[in-house]
Design a protein around this motif. Structure first.
Motif, PDB file in Angstrom:
ATOM      1  N   ASN A  84      48.537   7.513  57.935  1.00  0.00           N
ATOM      2  CA  ASN A  84      47.545   6.940  56.851  1.00  0.00           C
ATOM      3  C   ASN A  84      48.157   7.091  55.678  1.00  0.00           C
ATOM      4  OD1 ASN A  84      47.055   9.834  56.298  1.00  0.00           O
ATOM      5  ND2 ASN A  84      45.253   9.964  56.938  1.00  0.00           N
ATOM      6  N   ARG A  85      47.005   6.911  54.701  1.00  0.00           N
ATOM      7  CA  ARG A  85      47.614   6.875  53.144  1.00  0.00           C
ATOM      8  C   ARG A  85      47.996   8.164  52.526  1.00  0.00           C
ATOM      9  NH1 ARG A  85      46.343   2.294  49.674  1.00  0.00           N
ATOM     10  NH2 ARG A  85      47.147   2.860  47.704  1.00  0.00           N
ATOM     11  N   THR A  86      47.220   9.109  52.986  1.00  0.00           N
ATOM     12  CA  THR A  86      47.628  10.515  52.336  1.00  0.00           C
ATOM     13  C   THR A  86      49.014  10.963  52.908  1.00  0.00           C
ATOM     14  OG1 THR A  86      45.371  11.019  52.515  1.00  0.00           O
ATOM     15  CG2 THR A  86      46.842  12.743  52.420  1.00  0.00           C
ATOM     16  N   GLU A 125      51.676   8.766  50.906  1.00  0.00           N
ATOM     17  CA  GLU A 125      51.997   9.240  49.476  1.00  0.00           C
ATOM     18  C   GLU A 125      52.507  10.581  49.627  1.00  0.00           C
ATOM     19  OE1 GLU A 125      47.832   9.142  48.197  1.00  0.00           O
ATOM     20  OE2 GLU A 125      47.460   6.963  47.650  1.00  0.00           O
ATOM     21  N   HIS A 166      38.791   5.635  53.009  1.00  0.00           N
ATOM     22  CA  HIS A 166      39.806   6.134  52.432  1.00  0.00           C
ATOM     23  C   HIS A 166      39.534   6.980  51.207  1.00  0.00           C
ATOM     24  CE1 HIS A 166      42.907   4.442  55.138  1.00  0.00           C
ATOM     25  NE2 HIS A 166      41.912   3.513  54.926  1.00  0.00           N
ATOM     26  N   ILE A 223      47.505   1.855  55.098  1.00  0.00           N
ATOM     27  CA  ILE A 223      47.033   2.439  53.892  1.00  0.00           C
ATOM     28  C   ILE A 223      45.675   1.959  53.220  1.00  0.00           C
ATOM     29  CG2 ILE A 223      49.370   2.976  53.204  1.00  0.00           C
ATOM     30  CD1 ILE A 223      49.223   0.575  51.246  1.00  0.00           C
ATOM     31  N   GLY A 224      45.212   0.812  54.067  1.00  0.00           N
ATOM     32  CA  GLY A 224      43.712   0.213  53.608  1.00  0.00           C
ATOM     33  C   GLY A 224      43.399  -0.471  54.965  1.00  0.00           C
TER      34      GLY A 224
END
Length: 614
Positions: free
Chosen positions: A279-281, A284, A124, A344-345
């Motif tokens: 995913n995390r991007t 967010e 990440h 996210i992780g």
């Protein structure tokens, strides 16, 4: 050192990051004829393909060691553009395109068209993926067309793309060359004297009419893109129109390959490849968007996979990946339309629930737990445990970052509350896996418990020690879940030296598993030491004599006897007399002579009354 406030520091972790991106894009990057580069946000190169090395004239290892990174490959004008691109990406993580002038290793300039896309690697970390097209020749072609009109037809015949030379006043075709691959694009072959608009699909003509006027009015090139459907599917074209005095050059370039690569890169920048979730991007970005909109109440659920590291360490990363995919499926099937779920992780997932009150959030949490229970009933060999926590905001002006932090704290409290329970279920699943592979059997464990209990009583052990010895008899081989079954099914004499070293690892694996479960922590060291020999020739520590715990010495004799007197996949069962004969051979070497003598003395009773309680 970069100008404009940028500084490139060597980060050895970049090699791992580059490997992850390389793993994702191996088909699109390593085997691509288009130059591709992966860089860190400040420009340091962490990966590139052979096409880029050929374009720029440097060896790949030299590019990786270049402190200035991409900036060191630019001309002064290209460097200014590069700084602007990196600065824009730093503030807005979205794809961007620009023309950048590079310098070949021999010093000549290369004009390139760069498409850059932010991507996340497996850890990440933010990286930039650059797709680079050498447009030097195309620009040179256009300049030559402007200055040497008389050589235009000869020059265009060399270009591989489909092109048409038109009279700028009438629009009639003066010259042309059609790429054989574009046979469905332009169905007419005899084009001399025809108008191009009569030879193209109507939707292309509509776009071209406006672009033709723009290029004629401004005197500079203009272009557009369109999609053509043929028997092979969608094909993407870039159409450029360049005025040259009283002529118009129309070039059709098939950019389908580049489009597919970009689409793949855009997918990777927003989705988790393993689970198929966002995913995390992406998460967010969604959080920022919802913060700008009047959604209330808004809720966030944080989910964490319990025991993932334990599964990775014992069953391997393939099993860990399977566990993550199971969790992703449960979460996806528990949500409403419009809810956002993202990985996210490594073992952490986040769910964004717009316009959701307490009843809605608790209902979703309940469905997640029911989905987990159902999955464990259907697939008990790979136990899935998920810790949940949520937080709700009723204020439309509240920061969702604060909601996220509160949800994360709630999840952590839930994880602490049932940490031991999850590990116990995982251990139970590991034992079921061993049984399914026929590496241990319930009958063997029960017989072994009876043998070690009677032998321990005869040697004066107390009830606590006997209870722990029974646990050792049940779980001493749990570490075999981390060893390939085909190796474990071989007889000891058939193992290669490398395979034997692999088998020895099960002691360490079993010890680590036992340490993670409170009920087994007291026998963890015994699990590590249960293959030590009396003469010090055992493994893994090379202990000898009374350095070896008495419980391990008792187990060694009973375990070998029971294995010998029951059929194995690689041999028939020994009789009790044959087994005793073999045991005597190991007295003073493999086995404690005193323990072995006590066992042989008790053997008639053990054989005659195997099921009698002590």
């Amino acid at each position: 050192m970069w100008k404009g406030g940028y500084h490139v520091g060597l980060n050895h972790a970049g090699e791992d990051a580059a490997f992850t991106v390389k793993y994702f894009l191996v088909d699109d990057m390593e085997h691509s004829s288009q130059p591709c580069v992966t860089s860190q946000p400040l420009g340091r190169i962490v990966n590139c393909n052979a096409a880029f090395c050929d374009l720029i004239g440097y060896a790949m290892e030299d590019l990786f060691c270049m402190v200035q990174g991409l900036g060191g490959l630019c001309s002064p004008a290209g460097y200014e553009t590069m700084v602007k691109v990196l600065d824009r990406l730093r503030h807005r993580r979205e794809p961007w395109q620009a023309e950048i002038e590079l310098l070949h290793q021999k010093g000549f300039k290369i004009l390139t068209e760069c498409f850059v896309l932010p991507v996340m690697d497996g850890s990440h970390s933010l990286l930039y993926q650059w797709l680079i097209t050498d447009v030097s020749e195309r620009k040179q072609e256009e300049e030559r067309l402007q200055s040497r009109l008389e050589d235009m037809q000869a020059v265009l015949q060399v270009v591989s793309d489909t092109y048409f030379l038109l009279d700028i006043q009438s629009g009639t075709v003066l010259d042309w060359k059609i790429d054989p691959a574009d046979h469905l694009l332009v169905p007419v072959r005899e084009l001399q004297g025809m108008k191009l608009k009569d030879c193209l699909p109507p939707r292309v003509v509509d776009r071209m009419r406006w672009t033709f006027k723009q290029a004629t009015r401004t005197g500079i090139s203009a272009s557009f893109e369109y999609v053509h459907d043929d028997l092979e599917g969608e094909r993407f074209y870039e159409v450029s129109l360049t005025p040259c005095e009283d002529r118009m050059v129309v070039v059709f370039r098939d950019v389908s390959r580049q489009k597919r690569v970009r689409k793949r890169l855009e997918y990777l920048s927003m989705y988790d490849v393993l689970t198929g979730l966002n995913n995390r991007t992406y998460f967010e970005n969604e959080v920022k968007w919802y913060e700008s909109m009047p959604y209330a109440p808004a809720s966030i659920i944080i989910c964490d996979i319990d025991g993932l590291k334990m599964v990775n360490d014992t069953l391997g990363h393939e099993a860990g990946d399977a566990l993550l995919c199971k969790a992703a499926a449960v979460l996806r099937n528990s949500l409403r339309q419009g809810d956002v779920v993202a990985r996210i992780g490594g073992d952490e997932f986040a769910i964004l629930l717009p316009t959701s009150d307490t009843a809605v959030v608790e209902g979703i949490c309940r469905r997640i737990r029911e989905g987990v229970d159902r999955e464990n009933r259907d697939n008990p060999e790979l136990y899935l445990g998920i810790s949940l926590g949520y937080a709700i905001s009723d204020d439309i002006y509240a920061s969702l970052e604060d909601v996220f932090r509160d949800a994360d704290k709630s999840m952590y409290r839930d994880k602490i509350a049932h940490k031991g329970t999850t590990r116990r279920y995982i251990v139970r699943g590991l034992m079921q896996t061993l049984a399914a592979k026929k590496l241990v059997t319930v009958d063997h464990i029960e017989r072994l418990k009876q043998l070690v209990t009677k032998l321990a009583l005869a040697m004066g052990l107390d009830e606590v020690s006997i209870g722990q010895l029974e646990l050792l008899a049940e779980f001493h081989d749990i570490g075999k879940v981390g060893i390939a079954s085909d190796i474990l099914m071989k007889a000891g004499s058939q193992l290669t030296s490398e395979e034997f070293r692999e088998v020895q690892r099960h002691c360490h694996i079993g010890r680590d598993i036992a340490r993670s479960v409170p009920e087994l922590a007291s026998i963890a060291d015994w699990i590590l030491q249960h293959h030590e020999w009396w003469n010090g020739q055992g493994y893994p520590l090379g202990l000898k004599g009374e350095e070896i715990p008495l419980e391990c010495r008792i187990l060694a004799v009973a375990d070998v006897y029971d294995i010998m007197t029951h059929e194995q996949c690689y041999r028939k069962a020994f009789s009790s007399q044959e087994a005793v004969k073999e045991l005597r051979k190991g007295s003073g070497t493999q086995f404690d002579p005193q323990v072995l003598a006590q066992f042989i003395q008790l053997l008639p009773e053990l054989v005659e009354k195997p099921n009698q309680e002590p």
